[in-house]
Design a protein around this motif. Structure first.
Motif, PDB file in Angstrom:
ATOM      1  N   SER A 272      36.955-114.059  15.245  1.00 57.01           N
ATOM      2  CA  SER A 272      37.812-114.059  16.440  1.00 57.01           C
ATOM      3  C   SER A 272      39.233-114.493  16.155  1.00 57.01           C
ATOM      4  O   SER A 272      40.084-114.457  17.041  1.00 57.01           O
ATOM      5  CB  SER A 272      37.212-114.981  17.513  1.00 57.01           C
ATOM      6  OG  SER A 272      37.098-116.311  17.005  1.00 57.01           O
ATOM      7  N   LEU A 273      39.503-114.922  14.928  1.00 55.33           N
ATOM      8  CA  LEU A 273      40.833-115.395  14.581  1.00 55.33           C
ATOM      9  C   LEU A 273      41.690-114.252  14.054  1.00 55.33           C
ATOM     10  O   LEU A 273      41.186-113.352  13.379  1.00 55.33           O
ATOM     11  CB  LEU A 273      40.754-116.502  13.539  1.00 55.33           C
ATOM     12  CG  LEU A 273      40.031-117.792  13.960  1.00 55.33           C
ATOM     13  CD1 LEU A 273      39.991-118.772  12.797  1.00 55.33           C
ATOM     14  CD2 LEU A 273      40.715-118.425  15.167  1.00 55.33           C
ATOM     15  N   GLY A 274      42.969-114.311  14.353  1.00 53.67           N
ATOM     16  CA  GLY A 274      43.910-113.329  13.825  1.00 53.67           C
ATOM     17  C   GLY A 274      44.068-112.122  14.733  1.00 53.67           C
ATOM     18  O   GLY A 274      43.116-111.672  15.377  1.00 53.67           O
ATOM     19  N   ILE A 275      45.299-111.629  14.795  1.00 57.51           N
ATOM     20  CA  ILE A 275      45.623-110.445  15.585  1.00 57.51           C
ATOM     21  C   ILE A 275      45.916-109.310  14.619  1.00 57.51           C
ATOM     22  O   ILE A 275      46.827-109.399  13.803  1.00 57.51           O
ATOM     23  CB  ILE A 275      46.843-110.694  16.499  1.00 57.51           C
ATOM     24  CG1 ILE A 275      46.527-111.813  17.495  1.00 57.51           C
ATOM     25  CG2 ILE A 275      47.229-109.415  17.237  1.00 57.51           C
ATOM     26  CD1 ILE A 275      47.712-112.215  18.340  1.00 57.51           C
ATOM     27  N   TRP A 276      45.158-108.247  14.727  1.00 57.17           N
ATOM     28  CA  TRP A 276      45.359-107.075  13.868  1.00 57.17           C
ATOM     29  C   TRP A 276      46.273-106.104  14.600  1.00 57.17           C
ATOM     30  O   TRP A 276      45.803-105.200  15.299  1.00 57.17           O
ATOM     31  CB  TRP A 276      44.013-106.432  13.504  1.00 57.17           C
ATOM     32  CG  TRP A 276      43.259-107.243  12.502  1.00 57.17           C
ATOM     33  CD1 TRP A 276      42.524-108.360  12.742  1.00 57.17           C
ATOM     34  CD2 TRP A 276      43.210-107.018  11.090  1.00 57.17           C
ATOM     35  NE1 TRP A 276      41.994-108.846  11.569  1.00 57.17           N
ATOM     36  CE2 TRP A 276      42.401-108.037  10.536  1.00 57.17           C
ATOM     37  CE3 TRP A 276      43.751-106.048  10.252  1.00 57.17           C
ATOM     38  CZ2 TRP A 276      42.132-108.124   9.175  1.00 57.17           C
ATOM     39  CZ3 TRP A 276      43.474-106.134   8.893  1.00 57.17           C
ATOM     40  CH2 TRP A 276      42.689-107.162   8.361  1.00 57.17           C
ATOM     41  N   ASP A 277      47.576-106.318  14.455  1.00 53.04           N
ATOM     42  CA  ASP A 277      48.532-105.434  15.119  1.00 53.04           C
ATOM     43  C   ASP A 277      48.850-104.200  14.285  1.00 53.04           C
ATOM     44  O   ASP A 277      49.511-103.274  14.773  1.00 53.04           O
ATOM     45  CB  ASP A 277      49.823-106.186  15.450  1.00 53.04           C
ATOM     46  CG  ASP A 277      50.467-106.806  14.213  1.00 53.04           C
ATOM     47  OD1 ASP A 277      49.779-106.921  13.175  1.00 53.04           O
ATOM     48  OD2 ASP A 277      51.645-107.183  14.284  1.00 53.04           O
ATOM     49  N   ARG A 278      48.392-104.163  13.029  1.00 53.30           N
ATOM     50  CA  ARG A 278      48.584-103.016  12.145  1.00 53.30           C
ATOM     51  C   ARG A 278      47.314-102.792  11.340  1.00 53.30           C
ATOM     52  O   ARG A 278      46.516-103.712  11.135  1.00 53.30           O
ATOM     53  CB  ARG A 278      49.768-103.224  11.204  1.00 53.30           C
ATOM     54  CG  ARG A 278      51.098-103.478  11.931  1.00 53.30           C
ATOM     55  CD  ARG A 278      52.237-103.621  10.937  1.00 53.30           C
ATOM     56  NE  ARG A 278      53.454-104.087  11.569  1.00 53.30           N
ATOM     57  CZ  ARG A 278      54.346-103.295  12.146  1.00 53.30           C
ATOM     58  NH1 ARG A 278      54.136-101.987  12.166  1.00 53.30           N
ATOM     59  NH2 ARG A 278      55.437-103.787  12.690  1.00 53.30           N
TER      60      ARG A 278
END
Length: 459
Positions: free
Chosen positions: A350-356
């Motif tokens: 659930s950690l981290g934002i995958w914007d790419r």
């Protein structure tokens, strides 16, 4: 007007990496505006028919992206509604838009970056159609990159927690320069190092010396900056900054392209078969020695984390699932961050934002669909072909297409496992170098013959 046009173009190429990689939309719009002004006032007298034809595939690729974006934003036919809308429609009975794009303005905003890279590439090809202008542009880009490297090194030594007067939130202990991401910085400085390495090979091979033909301050400055000592110092500074980023892929791919550049430059020379094999072996040995000298920080990260990031592999697999569901028109340009959570695998946590997608080719296929990806891939391969043939066949100024080919290999190969070309600051710099190399990829004799034919037609 011609001088002002060239100044605007050079200013964009040199300054685009400065404001944190020009990620903000305001900077993208500003650089687009300056490049449009530069193109409208450009001197086209040095542009041959062949150089103009070089721009046709790029125009086709940009037009393809524009058509796909239009269809993604279309409400109703011919575009189909995004499959991800179906769940909230059935569960909550919401009246949601009938379009492919998850966001209302995302594709058009993202198209600004596509336009910026295409304008930079076009302006570089036009500007570098004149050999003297091409040499000058590469020299300016090289020393600008060296200054960025010096800033990055000094900033890490003096204020390691600050980047351009902002608090540095990530990659503490590593050099990022004016970029937020160290991997982009590594690819940038690898490209800058190539701008010094290939002219250094040329200078050492030709052993040019003597006073400049026009003994003014500009000619003297050009000669001083073209000496082996100056070129070697520039290469060393950029390589040190590259190593201090701690980027595994950035350093390994950069050293690999250093070897490629040496081979491309030396192989066409009349050295004899035995000496050519010696060159190949020596180039590989030089690359290994360079890795030993500057790769200590990166080697530690490879030992600790390995070469392959399992999280990226999981993200690639999830991205392939998105492609399978949206083969034809994609999910909408610039919509990866909005769509990926619905496909995010549990292994990513659930950690981290995958914007790419951390792979530009994969992200292109996700956002634009397989047909658009195929067009862009074919155009890229066509340009690679011209850069490589120019590197091997040209006689005069052959080092220019060698630089273009080497930087193209570095930028594209790194973007296959990351997103450096999606950062406008590096993308503009990359497009300027590759456009310069392509403009000078035609053998001199063929260019002269076509120039004479054009003059006859004008008469």
């Amino acid at each position: 007007m011609g001088a002002i046009s060239r100044f605007f173009a050079a200013a964009v190429f040199v300054l685009a990496p400065l404001p944190l990689g020009s990620l903000d939309l305001a900077w993208i719009c500003f650089w687009n505006f300056l490049l449009v002004c530069s193109l409208l006032t450009a001197d086209l007298s040095a542009v041959s028919r062949r150089n103009a034809m070089l721009l046709i595939p790029a125009a086709v690729a940009v037009a393809t992206v524009g058509v796909i974006v239009t269809m993604q934003m279309w409400s109703g036919p011919p575009a189909q509604s995004a499959t991800i809308w179906e769940l909230p429609r059935r569960s909550f009975g919401l009246a949601l838009p009938d379009r492919l794009s998850m966001t209302a303005r995302g594709p058009w905003l993202a198209f600004g970056s596509v336009l910026l890279l295409s304008l930079a590439f076009t302006r570089a090809v036009i500007l570098a159609s004149d050999a003297r202008a091409a040499r000058s542009l590469l020299r300016i880009l090289a020393w600008a990159g060296c200054l960025y490297a010096l800033y990055g090194i000094l900033a890490e030594l003096i204020a390691p927690d600050v980047v351009l007067f902002r608090q540095k939130e990530a990659y503490l202990g590593f050099v990022t320069g004016t970029f937020v991401n160290r991997n982009t910085g590594a690819t940038f400085w690898g490209s800058c190092a190539l701008l010094f390495l290939v002219p250094l090979l040329r200078t050492m091979h030709r052993q040019e010396s003597g006073p400049p033909e026009q003994p003014d301050w500009r000619a003297q400055l050009e000669q001083m900056l073209s000496t082996p000592v100056a070129l070697g110092a520039g290469f060393a500074i950029c390589t040190i900054a590259l190593a201090m980023t701690g980027s595994r892929a950035g350093l390994l791919l950069s050293v690999g392209t250093f070897v490629l550049a040496i081979i491309l430059y030396l192989v066409p020379l009349e050295l004899g078969r035995s000496r050519k094999w010696l060159v190949l072996g020596g180039s590989a040995a030089a690359g290994l020695v360079l890795l030993q000298l500057v790769g200590g920080l990166v080697a530690g990260r490879i030992v600790e984390h390995g070469l392959i990031d399992p999280q990226r592999v999981a993200a690639y697999q999830a991205s392939l699932g998105i492609i399978a569901d949206h083969r034809l028109l994609g999910i909408g340009l610039g919509n990866f961050e909005a769509v990926f959570p619905a496909y995010r695998p549990a292994v990513l946590g659930s950690l981290g934002i995958w914007d790419r997608a951390h792979s530009t080719p994969v992200e292109i296929a996700v956002e634009l669909g397989i047909p658009a990806f195929a067009v862009i891939a074919l155009v890229s391969l066509w340009y690679f072909y011209h850069l490589l043939t120019g590197s091997l066949r040209r006689k005069r100024d052959r080092y220019i297409p060698v630089i273009g080919a080497s930087v193209a290999v570095l930028g594209v190969s790194h973007s296959c496992i990351d997103f450096s070309l999606q950062i406008p600051g590096y993308g503009v710099f990359f497009a300027a170098i590759v456009g310069c190399g392509l403009a000078q990829s035609l053998p001199s004799q063929l260019r002269k013959e076509r120039g004479k034919s054009a003059q006859i037609e004008l008469k």
